[in-house]
Design a protein around this motif. Structure first.
Motif, PDB file in Angstrom:
ATOM      1  N   LEU A  12       0.826  -1.195   0.000  1.00 22.12           N
ATOM      2  CA  LEU A  12       0.000   0.000   0.000  1.00 22.12           C
ATOM      3  C   LEU A  12       0.869   1.257   0.000  1.00 22.12           C
ATOM      4  CD1 LEU A  12      -2.743  -1.199   2.479  1.00 22.12           C
ATOM      5  CD2 LEU A  12      -2.800  -1.208  -0.022  1.00 22.12           C
ATOM      6  N   LYS A  13       1.643   1.456   1.078  1.00 23.30           N
ATOM      7  CA  LYS A  13       2.457   2.669   1.200  1.00 23.30           C
ATOM      8  C   LYS A  13       3.504   2.459   2.270  1.00 23.30           C
ATOM      9  CE  LYS A  13      -0.623   4.724   4.601  1.00 23.30           C
ATOM     10  NZ  LYS A  13      -1.399   5.882   4.984  1.00 23.30           N
ATOM     11  N   PRO A  14       4.524   3.348   2.290  1.00 24.67           N
ATOM     12  CA  PRO A  14       5.517   3.261   3.359  1.00 24.67           C
ATOM     13  C   PRO A  14       4.894   3.669   4.687  1.00 24.67           C
ATOM     14  CG  PRO A  14       6.165   4.899   1.704  1.00 24.67           C
ATOM     15  CD  PRO A  14       4.828   4.376   1.327  1.00 24.67           C
ATOM     16  N   THR A  15       5.457   3.151   5.747  1.00 24.98           N
ATOM     17  CA  THR A  15       5.004   3.517   7.087  1.00 24.98           C
ATOM     18  C   THR A  15       6.230   3.596   7.986  1.00 24.98           C
ATOM     19  OG1 THR A  15       3.477   2.945   8.876  1.00 24.98           O
ATOM     20  CG2 THR A  15       4.506   1.113   7.721  1.00 24.98           C
ATOM     21  N   GLY A  16       6.259   4.538   8.879  1.00 22.25           N
ATOM     22  CA  GLY A  16       7.410   4.680   9.766  1.00 22.25           C
ATOM     23  C   GLY A  16       8.577   5.366   9.077  1.00 22.25           C
ATOM     24  N   ILE A  17       9.733   5.314   9.730  1.00 19.83           N
ATOM     25  CA  ILE A  17      10.909   6.044   9.229  1.00 19.83           C
ATOM     26  C   ILE A  17      12.031   5.143   8.734  1.00 19.83           C
ATOM     27  CG2 ILE A  17      10.467   8.078  10.661  1.00 19.83           C
ATOM     28  CD1 ILE A  17      12.673   7.004  12.565  1.00 19.83           C
ATOM     29  N   SER A  18      11.838   3.817   8.805  1.00 20.34           N
ATOM     30  CA  SER A  18      12.945   2.915   8.447  1.00 20.34           C
ATOM     31  C   SER A  18      12.705   2.131   7.157  1.00 20.34           C
ATOM     32  CB  SER A  18      13.223   1.953   9.604  1.00 20.34           C
ATOM     33  OG  SER A  18      12.081   1.173   9.862  1.00 20.34           O
ATOM     34  N   GLY A  19      11.782   2.611   6.304  1.00 21.99           N
ATOM     35  CA  GLY A  19      11.563   1.944   5.020  1.00 21.99           C
ATOM     36  C   GLY A  19      10.542   0.828   5.052  1.00 21.99           C
ATOM     37  N   GLU A  20       9.878   0.640   6.186  1.00 19.47           N
ATOM     38  CA  GLU A  20       8.836  -0.383   6.265  1.00 19.47           C
ATOM     39  C   GLU A  20       7.677   0.002   5.341  1.00 19.47           C
ATOM     40  OE1 GLU A  20       9.096  -1.761  10.895  1.00 19.47           O
ATOM     41  OE2 GLU A  20       8.121   0.152  10.445  1.00 19.47           O
ATOM     42  N   VAL A  21       6.981  -1.018   4.841  1.00 19.28           N
ATOM     43  CA  VAL A  21       5.826  -0.765   3.981  1.00 19.28           C
ATOM     44  C   VAL A  21       4.607  -1.503   4.520  1.00 19.28           C
ATOM     45  CG1 VAL A  21       7.092  -0.235   1.855  1.00 19.28           C
ATOM     46  CG2 VAL A  21       6.535  -2.609   2.386  1.00 19.28           C
ATOM     47  N   LYS A  22       3.469  -0.849   4.406  1.00 21.58           N
ATOM     48  CA  LYS A  22       2.194  -1.444   4.787  1.00 21.58           C
ATOM     49  C   LYS A  22       1.735  -2.312   3.624  1.00 21.58           C
ATOM     50  CE  LYS A  22      -2.408  -0.082   6.356  1.00 21.58           C
ATOM     51  NZ  LYS A  22      -3.271   1.065   6.696  1.00 21.58           N
ATOM     52  N   VAL A  23       1.267  -3.524   3.949  1.00 21.07           N
ATOM     53  CA  VAL A  23       0.904  -4.493   2.921  1.00 21.07           C
ATOM     54  C   VAL A  23      -0.516  -4.999   3.160  1.00 21.07           C
ATOM     55  CG1 VAL A  23       1.510  -6.731   1.910  1.00 21.07           C
ATOM     56  CG2 VAL A  23       3.303  -5.211   2.689  1.00 21.07           C
ATOM     57  N   ASP A  24      -1.228  -5.197   2.075  1.00 21.34           N
ATOM     58  CA  ASP A  24      -2.564  -5.781   2.128  1.00 21.34           C
ATOM     59  C   ASP A  24      -2.478  -7.193   1.544  1.00 21.34           C
ATOM     60  OD1 ASP A  24      -5.307  -6.194   2.308  1.00 21.34           O
ATOM     61  OD2 ASP A  24      -5.724  -5.167   0.401  1.00 21.34           O
ATOM     62  N   PRO A  25      -2.357  -8.209   2.410  1.00 27.00           N
ATOM     63  CA  PRO A  25      -2.245  -9.578   1.892  1.00 27.00           C
ATOM     64  C   PRO A  25      -3.615 -10.154   1.552  1.00 27.00           C
ATOM     65  CG  PRO A  25      -2.129  -9.609   4.266  1.00 27.00           C
ATOM     66  CD  PRO A  25      -2.250  -8.157   3.866  1.00 27.00           C
ATOM     67  N   ASP A  26      -3.647 -11.028   0.568  1.00 22.49           N
ATOM     68  CA  ASP A  26      -4.846 -11.828   0.330  1.00 22.49           C
ATOM     69  C   ASP A  26      -5.003 -12.701   1.569  1.00 22.49           C
ATOM     70  OD1 ASP A  26      -6.354 -14.252  -0.385  1.00 22.49           O
ATOM     71  OD2 ASP A  26      -6.336 -13.423  -2.406  1.00 22.49           O
ATOM     72  N   GLU A  27      -6.210 -12.759   2.104  1.00 23.40           N
ATOM     73  CA  GLU A  27      -6.471 -13.451   3.374  1.00 23.40           C
ATOM     74  C   GLU A  27      -5.955 -14.888   3.408  1.00 23.40           C
ATOM     75  OE1 GLU A  27     -10.538 -14.222   5.400  1.00 23.40           O
ATOM     76  OE2 GLU A  27     -10.371 -12.058   5.084  1.00 23.40           O
ATOM     77  N   SER A  28      -6.055 -15.587   2.288  1.00 23.40           N
ATOM     78  CA  SER A  28      -5.660 -16.994   2.296  1.00 23.40           C
ATOM     79  C   SER A  28      -4.141 -17.187   2.338  1.00 23.40           C
ATOM     80  CB  SER A  28      -6.260 -17.730   1.101  1.00 23.40           C
ATOM     81  OG  SER A  28      -5.843 -17.142  -0.106  1.00 23.40           O
ATOM     82  N   PHE A  29      -3.368 -16.093   2.222  1.00 22.50           N
ATOM     83  CA  PHE A  29      -1.906 -16.213   2.223  1.00 22.50           C
ATOM     84  C   PHE A  29      -1.257 -15.595   3.454  1.00 22.50           C
ATOM     85  CE2 PHE A  29      -3.064 -16.141  -2.322  1.00 22.50           C
ATOM     86  CZ  PHE A  29      -2.587 -17.396  -2.672  1.00 22.50           C
ATOM     87  N   GLU A  30      -2.044 -15.222   4.457  1.00 25.45           N
ATOM     88  CA  GLU A  30      -1.470 -14.529   5.610  1.00 25.45           C
ATOM     89  C   GLU A  30      -0.367 -15.334   6.291  1.00 25.45           C
ATOM     90  OE1 GLU A  30      -4.597 -13.132   8.180  1.00 25.45           O
ATOM     91  OE2 GLU A  30      -5.162 -11.567   6.761  1.00 25.45           O
ATOM     92  N   LYS A  31      -0.534 -16.638   6.429  1.00 29.81           N
ATOM     93  CA  LYS A  31       0.508 -17.457   7.073  1.00 29.81           C
ATOM     94  C   LYS A  31       1.787 -17.472   6.239  1.00 29.81           C
ATOM     95  CE  LYS A  31      -2.591 -20.374   9.706  1.00 29.81           C
ATOM     96  NZ  LYS A  31      -3.181 -21.675   9.891  1.00 29.81           N
ATOM     97  N   ASP A  32       1.629 -17.437   4.914  1.00 29.39           N
ATOM     98  CA  ASP A  32       2.809 -17.411   4.048  1.00 29.39           C
ATOM     99  C   ASP A  32       3.609 -16.127   4.238  1.00 29.39           C
ATOM    100  OD1 ASP A  32       2.682 -19.930   2.575  1.00 29.39           O
ATOM    101  OD2 ASP A  32       0.815 -19.145   1.754  1.00 29.39           O
ATOM    102  N   PHE A  33       2.931 -15.021   4.575  1.00 34.70           N
ATOM    103  CA  PHE A  33       3.641 -13.761   4.815  1.00 34.70           C
ATOM    104  C   PHE A  33       4.617 -13.904   5.977  1.00 34.70           C
ATOM    105  CE2 PHE A  33       0.930 -11.574   1.916  1.00 34.70           C
ATOM    106  CZ  PHE A  33       1.650 -10.441   1.563  1.00 34.70           C
TER     107      PHE A  33
END
Length: 169
Positions: A12-33
């Motif tokens: 989605l977009k960066p978050t915080g100050i260290s280069g982290e990014v906010k992610v929207d995972p497909d629900e069925s793949f959350e464990k894979d993340f």
């Protein structure tokens, strides 16, 4: 054999100050993340690996990639899709969907009544549906394992025992 890549979410977009990014995972793949050591992003037509430092789930998924250390570097990844190699995916839901996607063109039969041919397999959160045309109307039929009596690959039929009234919806 060519490597198959599967879209498992989007940045989605960066978050915080260290280069982290906010992610929207497909629900069925959350464990894979959580398990993945790297993800692939499609950059200029090529699947480029991005190695994971860590993943957090704090009301939303946050990924910190190696070598992405500032919000400015993270913004370059905004709105990109996140992929995994199909061979690395452990999601049972995905594997079940992949198996059932081979049923497109099969005919669903409910207690000796032909319902229709499967036009498409659609994945909803926690549910795989078959789209069929029954009496000229598109219907979605849940492919619940308990309702499937048999599968005949030679005849290309899925024999089911559907609850009364399901097709009236």
């Amino acid at each position: 054999m060519a490597t198959e890549y599967v879209k498992i979410g989007s940045i989605l977009k960066p978050t915080g100050i260290s280069g982290e990014v906010k992610v929207d995972p497909d629900e069925s793949f959350e464990k894979d993340f959580y398990k993945a050591k790297h993800f692939f992003l499609l950059i200029n037509g090529d699947y480029v690996p991005y190695f994971v430092e860590y993943v957090k789930d704090i009301n939303h998924f946050v990924i910190k990639f190696e070598d992405i250390d500032t919000p400015e570097q993270g913004v370059i990844l905004s709105l990109k899709d996140v992929y995994m190699r199909e061979s690395d995916i452990s999601s049972k839901t995905y594997k079940n969907q992949k198996q059932k996607s081979e049923w497109i063109g099969y005919t669903i039969v409910n207690q000796d009544e032909v319902i229709g041919a499967i036009d498409e397999i659609i994945m909803f959160p926690q549910q795989i549906m078959a789209q069929v045309t029954h009496n000229g109307i598109e219907k979605l039929i849940p492919l619940v394992d308990e309702w499937i009596e048999s599968l005949d690959q030679r005849k290309k039929t899925v024999k089911m025992l559907l609850p009364d009234g399901l097709l009236d919806i």
